[in-house]
Design a protein around this motif. Structure first.
Motif, PDB file in Angstrom:
ATOM      1  N   ALA A  40      36.590  33.200  38.157  1.00 49.11           N
ATOM      2  CA  ALA A  40      37.869  33.831  38.488  1.00 49.11           C
ATOM      3  C   ALA A  40      38.811  33.919  37.293  1.00 49.11           C
ATOM      4  O   ALA A  40      39.936  34.394  37.439  1.00 49.11           O
ATOM      5  N   PRO A  43      39.972  37.846  36.506  1.00 46.81           N
ATOM      6  CA  PRO A  43      40.980  38.395  37.425  1.00 46.81           C
ATOM      7  C   PRO A  43      42.321  37.674  37.331  1.00 46.81           C
ATOM      8  O   PRO A  43      43.377  38.302  37.458  1.00 46.81           O
ATOM      9  N   LEU A  44      42.300  36.367  37.066  1.00 47.81           N
ATOM     10  CA  LEU A  44      43.553  35.626  36.913  1.00 47.81           C
ATOM     11  C   LEU A  44      44.300  36.056  35.657  1.00 47.81           C
ATOM     12  O   LEU A  44      45.533  36.185  35.671  1.00 47.81           O
ATOM     13  N   SER A  73      41.150  37.427  43.110  1.00 47.40           N
ATOM     14  CA  SER A  73      41.144  36.103  42.483  1.00 47.40           C
ATOM     15  C   SER A  73      40.824  35.008  43.492  1.00 47.40           C
ATOM     16  O   SER A  73      39.998  34.133  43.228  1.00 47.40           O
TER      17      SER A  73
END
Length: 87
Positions: A40, A43-44, A73
């Motif tokens: 993740a 996306p973060l 996320s």
């Protein structure tokens, strides 16, 4: 690196386990290893960059974009957490 308190107390990783090492790997240029450590992370990063830009400029449909990025996320964080629990 800071140790995970959840892992020390309860014996299993938390939802954020791996993010610190993943950021360190990005700074070292190990982008694929960073993704494998904490999927993740990208996306973060996109979410935080978008939030930063959105503070300075008015972006059309920013709420929908933010909701989409948060959803992606969270899905990646929870799927990674479940995957780590099962392995």
């Amino acid at each position: 690196m800071l140790p995970c308190l959840n892992k020390k107390l309860f014996g299993f990783e938390c939802l954020g386990c791996g993010i610190q090492r993943s950021v360190a790997l990005i700074f070292q240029g190990e982008f694929m290893a960073a993704f494998k450590m904490y999927p993740a992370i990208y996306p973060l990063i996109v979410l935080f960059c978008f939030l930063l830009v959105d503070n300075f400029f008015k972006i059309k449909f920013s709420n929908k974009i933010i909701i989409s990025l948060v959803t992606i996320s969270l899905l990646m964080i929870f799927s990674n957490f479940i995957f780590k629990l099962l392995n």
